[in-house]
Scaffold this motif. Structure first.
Motif, PDB file in Angstrom:
ATOM      1  N   GLU A 106       0.830  -1.210   0.000  1.00 46.36           N
ATOM      2  CA  GLU A 106       0.000   0.000   0.000  1.00 46.36           C
ATOM      3  C   GLU A 106       0.859   1.252   0.000  1.00 46.36           C
ATOM      4  O   GLU A 106       0.506   2.249  -0.645  1.00 46.36           O
ATOM      5  N   ASP A 107       1.996   1.230   0.697  1.00 47.30           N
ATOM      6  CA  ASP A 107       2.895   2.380   0.712  1.00 47.30           C
ATOM      7  C   ASP A 107       3.501   2.633  -0.673  1.00 47.30           C
ATOM      8  O   ASP A 107       3.686   3.779  -1.076  1.00 47.30           O
ATOM      9  N   VAL A 108       3.801   1.556  -1.387  1.00 46.27           N
ATOM     10  CA  VAL A 108       4.337   1.686  -2.745  1.00 46.27           C
ATOM     11  C   VAL A 108       3.286   2.331  -3.648  1.00 46.27           C
ATOM     12  O   VAL A 108       3.590   3.244  -4.416  1.00 46.27           O
ATOM     13  N   LEU A 109       2.045   1.875  -3.533  1.00 39.59           N
ATOM     14  CA  LEU A 109       0.959   2.455  -4.326  1.00 39.59           C
ATOM     15  C   LEU A 109       0.780   3.930  -3.994  1.00 39.59           C
ATOM     16  O   LEU A 109       0.670   4.775  -4.898  1.00 39.59           O
ATOM     17  N   GLU A 162       4.452   1.384 -17.908  1.00 39.49           N
ATOM     18  CA  GLU A 162       3.156   1.054 -18.495  1.00 39.49           C
ATOM     19  C   GLU A 162       2.127   2.143 -18.190  1.00 39.49           C
ATOM     20  O   GLU A 162       1.373   2.562 -19.074  1.00 39.49           O
ATOM     21  N   VAL A 163       2.094   2.609 -16.938  1.00 38.36           N
ATOM     22  CA  VAL A 163       1.170   3.683 -16.560  1.00 38.36           C
ATOM     23  C   VAL A 163       1.467   4.940 -17.374  1.00 38.36           C
ATOM     24  O   VAL A 163       0.557   5.550 -17.935  1.00 38.36           O
ATOM     25  N   ILE A 222       3.476   5.946  -5.666  1.00 39.02           N
ATOM     26  CA  ILE A 222       3.263   6.101  -7.107  1.00 39.02           C
ATOM     27  C   ILE A 222       2.195   7.157  -7.372  1.00 39.02           C
ATOM     28  O   ILE A 222       2.358   8.020  -8.237  1.00 39.02           O
ATOM     29  N   ILE A 223       1.106   7.107  -6.604  1.00 37.29           N
ATOM     30  CA  ILE A 223       0.013   8.074  -6.781  1.00 37.29           C
ATOM     31  C   ILE A 223       0.447   9.480  -6.381  1.00 37.29           C
ATOM     32  O   ILE A 223       0.014  10.464  -6.965  1.00 37.29           O
ATOM     33  N   LYS A 224       1.343   9.574  -5.415  1.00 37.14           N
ATOM     34  CA  LYS A 224       1.782  10.882  -4.930  1.00 37.14           C
ATOM     35  C   LYS A 224       2.927  11.464  -5.770  1.00 37.14           C
ATOM     36  O   LYS A 224       2.935  12.657  -6.067  1.00 37.14           O
TER      37      LYS A 224
END
Length: 171
Positions: A2-5, A115-116, A8-10
């Motif tokens: 969850e911290d990795v996600l 990819e994103v 990435i979002i931040k």
């Protein structure tokens, strides 16, 4: 994971949107024009666990003209995908069954980030480019309706009426 996600979002996704003129609020991005906004939501899977997380992108075209006539409330201060027209998920834009970016313990994060980035730059942003005016939005809504694709039959009527296309609104 969850911290990795969250990282990435931040840190990784916002610069891609900022370079295209979008603003960010939470997991929502919006590029605001006089009559509408391009909007994107990062949807995080409700099935995420400590070891595996997933997210996807939902897009839409937001217009405050639906507030009052349809939504009996004031429009939000920041446009979101929730109450947008022409809502479409990235998987539909890519003509794939489902597109979820999956991050697990053995994931190659650099490959996921690439990819994103590729999907945003080569799929999402080009899709939005066809909507430069409210007339473009209305025409796409009419085209979708002719194909039997309905979100809400009142949306097109309200927009046509709001922008002076009274004959179209009456149809």
């Amino acid at each position: 994971m969850e911290d990795v996600l969250k990282q990435i979002i931040k840190d990784d996704i916002p610069p891609l949107f900022k370079a295209k003129g979008f603003k960010k609020k939470g997991n929502h991005f919006a590029k605001i024009f006089p009559d509408f906004a391009w909007v994107v939501n990062i949807q995080i899977s409700k099935w995420n666990s400590k070891e595996d997380v997933e997210f996807t992108f939902n897009t839409g075209i937001f217009t405050d003209k639906l507030y009052g006539p349809f939504y009996k409330e004031d429009p939000p201060k920041f446009p979101t995908e929730d109450n947008s027209v022409l809502k479409i998920r990235i998987s539909e834009l890519k003509n794939e069954p489902e597109t979820w970016y999956k991050i697990g313990l053995s994931s190659n994060l650099d490959a996921i980030k690439r990819e994103v980035q590729s999907d945003l730059q080569n799929v999402v942003f080009p899709y939005f480019e066809k909507f430069q005016t409210i007339e473009d939005v209305i025409q796409e809504m009419k085209r979708k309706e002719e194909q039997g694709w309905y979100e809400c039959p009142h949306f097109l009527t309200i927009l046509c009426n709001s922008y002076g296309y009274n004959n179209e609104a009456n149809k």
